[in-house]
Design a protein around this motif. Structure first.
Motif, PDB file in Angstrom:
ATOM      1  N   ALA A   1      13.372 -26.507  -2.969  1.00  0.00           N
ATOM      2  CA  ALA A   1      12.301 -26.117  -2.051  1.00  0.00           C
ATOM      3  C   ALA A   1      12.769 -26.021  -0.600  1.00  0.00           C
ATOM      4  O   ALA A   1      11.945 -25.975   0.323  1.00  0.00           O
ATOM      5  N   ASP A   2      14.077 -25.984  -0.377  1.00  0.00           N
ATOM      6  CA  ASP A   2      14.636 -25.887   0.975  1.00  0.00           C
ATOM      7  C   ASP A   2      14.169 -24.590   1.635  1.00  0.00           C
ATOM      8  O   ASP A   2      14.473 -23.493   1.167  1.00  0.00           O
ATOM      9  N   ALA A   3      13.438 -24.716   2.740  1.00  0.00           N
ATOM     10  CA  ALA A   3      12.887 -23.532   3.416  1.00  0.00           C
ATOM     11  C   ALA A   3      13.987 -22.602   3.912  1.00  0.00           C
ATOM     12  O   ALA A   3      13.819 -21.374   3.920  1.00  0.00           O
ATOM     13  N   SER A   4      15.136 -23.163   4.318  1.00  0.00           N
ATOM     14  CA  SER A   4      16.216 -22.313   4.822  1.00  0.00           C
ATOM     15  C   SER A   4      16.825 -21.471   3.705  1.00  0.00           C
ATOM     16  O   SER A   4      17.250 -20.333   3.941  1.00  0.00           O
TER      17      SER A   4
ATOM     18  N   GLU B   1      14.386 -18.670   3.085  1.00  0.00           N
ATOM     19  CA  GLU B   1      14.468 -17.692   4.178  1.00  0.00           C
ATOM     20  C   GLU B   1      15.710 -16.813   4.038  1.00  0.00           C
ATOM     21  O   GLU B   1      15.675 -15.623   4.322  1.00  0.00           O
ATOM     22  N   ARG B   2      16.807 -17.410   3.591  1.00  0.00           N
ATOM     23  CA  ARG B   2      18.043 -16.645   3.429  1.00  0.00           C
ATOM     24  C   ARG B   2      17.846 -15.521   2.411  1.00  0.00           C
ATOM     25  O   ARG B   2      18.248 -14.373   2.640  1.00  0.00           O
TER      26      ARG B   2
ATOM     27  N   LYS C   1      14.147  -4.142  -8.499  1.00  0.00           N
ATOM     28  CA  LYS C   1      13.487  -5.065  -7.596  1.00  0.00           C
ATOM     29  C   LYS C   1      13.843  -6.491  -8.027  1.00  0.00           C
ATOM     30  O   LYS C   1      13.830  -6.808  -9.220  1.00  0.00           O
ATOM     31  N   VAL C   2      14.134  -7.351  -7.055  1.00  0.00           N
ATOM     32  CA  VAL C   2      14.685  -8.673  -7.352  1.00  0.00           C
ATOM     33  C   VAL C   2      13.832  -9.772  -6.713  1.00  0.00           C
ATOM     34  O   VAL C   2      13.363  -9.636  -5.578  1.00  0.00           O
ATOM     35  N   GLY C   3      13.650 -10.854  -7.456  1.00  0.00           N
ATOM     36  CA  GLY C   3      13.055 -12.076  -6.939  1.00  0.00           C
ATOM     37  C   GLY C   3      13.916 -13.250  -7.350  1.00  0.00           C
ATOM     38  O   GLY C   3      14.885 -13.105  -8.112  1.00  0.00           O
ATOM     39  N   VAL C   4      13.572 -14.437  -6.857  1.00  0.00           N
ATOM     40  CA  VAL C   4      14.379 -15.628  -7.106  1.00  0.00           C
ATOM     41  C   VAL C   4      13.483 -16.740  -7.645  1.00  0.00           C
ATOM     42  O   VAL C   4      12.340 -16.909  -7.206  1.00  0.00           O
ATOM     43  N   LEU C   5      14.015 -17.509  -8.602  1.00  0.00           N
ATOM     44  CA  LEU C   5      13.351 -18.696  -9.140  1.00  0.00           C
ATOM     45  C   LEU C   5      14.210 -19.912  -8.827  1.00  0.00           C
ATOM     46  O   LEU C   5      15.421 -19.900  -9.087  1.00  0.00           O
TER      47      LEU C   5
ATOM     48  N   LEU D   1      14.919 -14.244   1.394  1.00  0.00           N
ATOM     49  CA  LEU D   1      13.837 -13.337   1.771  1.00  0.00           C
ATOM     50  C   LEU D   1      14.203 -12.468   2.976  1.00  0.00           C
ATOM     51  O   LEU D   1      13.948 -11.258   2.984  1.00  0.00           O
ATOM     52  N   MET D   2      14.800 -13.078   4.007  1.00  0.00           N
ATOM     53  CA  MET D   2      15.020 -12.372   5.260  1.00  0.00           C
ATOM     54  C   MET D   2      16.420 -11.775   5.381  1.00  0.00           C
ATOM     55  O   MET D   2      16.577 -10.661   5.888  1.00  0.00           O
ATOM     56  N   GLN D   3      17.432 -12.511   4.929  1.00  0.00           N
ATOM     57  CA  GLN D   3      18.802 -12.019   5.090  1.00  0.00           C
ATOM     58  C   GLN D   3      19.226 -11.135   3.918  1.00  0.00           C
ATOM     59  O   GLN D   3      19.729 -10.029   4.113  1.00  0.00           O
ATOM     60  N   ILE D   4      19.037 -11.630   2.714  1.00  0.00           N
ATOM     61  CA  ILE D   4      19.438 -10.866   1.528  1.00  0.00           C
ATOM     62  C   ILE D   4      18.411  -9.788   1.208  1.00  0.00           C
ATOM     63  O   ILE D   4      18.760  -8.692   0.776  1.00  0.00           O
ATOM     64  N   GLY D   5      17.131 -10.101   1.413  1.00  0.00           N
ATOM     65  CA  GLY D   5      16.104  -9.067   1.290  1.00  0.00           C
ATOM     66  C   GLY D   5      15.535  -8.875  -0.105  1.00  0.00           C
ATOM     67  O   GLY D   5      15.222  -7.742  -0.497  1.00  0.00           O
ATOM     68  N   VAL D   6      15.368  -9.963  -0.868  1.00  0.00           N
ATOM     69  CA  VAL D   6      14.733  -9.807  -2.181  1.00  0.00           C
ATOM     70  C   VAL D   6      13.279  -9.361  -1.985  1.00  0.00           C
ATOM     71  O   VAL D   6      12.599  -9.773  -1.047  1.00  0.00           O
ATOM     72  N   GLN D   7      12.814  -8.488  -2.879  1.00  0.00           N
ATOM     73  CA  GLN D   7      11.497  -7.862  -2.711  1.00  0.00           C
ATOM     74  C   GLN D   7      10.380  -8.593  -3.446  1.00  0.00           C
ATOM     75  O   GLN D   7       9.208  -8.363  -3.163  1.00  0.00           O
ATOM     76  N   CYS D   8      10.727  -9.433  -4.437  1.00  0.00           N
ATOM     77  CA  CYS D   8       9.701 -10.033  -5.294  1.00  0.00           C
ATOM     78  C   CYS D   8       9.533 -11.529  -5.072  1.00  0.00           C
ATOM     79  O   CYS D   8       9.031 -12.245  -5.937  1.00  0.00           O
TER      80      CYS D   8
END
Length: 254
Positions: free
Chosen positions: A92-95, A98-99, A84-88, A101-108
């Motif tokens: 703070a760029d919302a786009s 979104e990339r 399971k992957v998240g990003v730090l 979370l929505m396109q790549i699909g990180v779960q955390c």
């Protein structure tokens, strides 16, 4: 399900200004936390422990596209199993969020570090809880039987006795005395001096029994002084250091 032992939690390339604080906060919540710095060597570790959780710091080393490709590879390749992957990021760029979370699909989650360490930690703890990262285990434990620098001494009936620490958590330890000592159940041990390599920790303890596989091994429950969290903190740091070294052996294999 994380099972009895829980999941390993990795921070890969976190920004140095917050790395220590994030690790400390996750350790205080009794998660098994490791630091990974090199993306290439980290892949060896993540493939070995592919039922883990990793937060990837994307603000340095590989560049924006390089990190996107890297995270996609962790999610897509079979070698990484149920990772399971998240990003730090301080970006703070919302786009960008979104990339991931929505396109790549990180779960955390995409943890925006500009919110501050406290809020970032809260987000990470929620993700860990949602992924049952602690499992049924309540406390992180390190096996220390092979560490000659993990020992203790304590005064019993006016005599100072020593022993080896076989495993330890922030709530207690399993020990073997170097000489035969009679210790009834619920014996109170005052001022145990733990030697955890270069760190000395003073703590009281209560003998709560013996280990089922070896009656000569005593199990001691720590008793901390209310309002003084330093001993618990030092024990957690030693556990983290011990476990981190085991991961670095995997990381540095040829």
């Amino acid at each position: 399900m994380a099972g009895d032992t829980g999941k390993r939690v990795f921070l890969l390339n976190p920004p140095s200004v917050v790395a220590a604080e994030l690790i400390e906060a996750l350790l205080a919540a009794e998660y098994e936390v490791y630091l990974l710095k090199d993306p290439d060597r980290a892949k060896r570790v993540l493939a070995r422990f592919n039922d883990s959780i990793v937060w990837v710091g994307i603000d340095s080393v590989l560049g924006e596209q390089g990190w996107q490709d890297y995270v996609q590879s962790l999610l897509a390749q079979k070698a990484y199993g149920d990772l399971k992957v998240g990003v730090l990021s301080y970006n703070a760029d919302a786009s960008l969020a979104e990339r991931y979370l929505m396109q790549i699909g990180v779960q955390c989650g995409f943890v925006a570090l500009k919110l501050g360490v406290e809020e970032s930690t809260r987000i990470m703890l929620r993700a860990l809880d949602a992924n049952e990262a602690r499992g049924r285990r309540r406390y992180v434990r390190a096996r220390t039987a092979d560490d000659d620098r993990a020992g203790f001494n304590v005064t019993i009936d006016g005599q100072r006795v020593t022993g080896r620490i076989l495993d330890i958590s922030s709530v207690g330890m399993a020990v073997r005395f170097r000489s035969g000592v009679e210790l009834p159940f619920k014996s109170l041990l005052r001022d145990i001096q733990l030697k955890l390599r270069a760190t000395l920790v003073g703590v009281d303890g209560v003998v709560i029994g013996t280990r089922s596989d070896d009656p000569a091994i005593r199990v001691v429950l720590f008793q901390y002084t209310k309002g003084d969290d330093r001993p618990r903190h030092r024990i957690r740091q030693y556990i983290h250091q011990t476990l981190q070294e085991a991961i670095e052996k995997v990381e540095n294999q040829p």
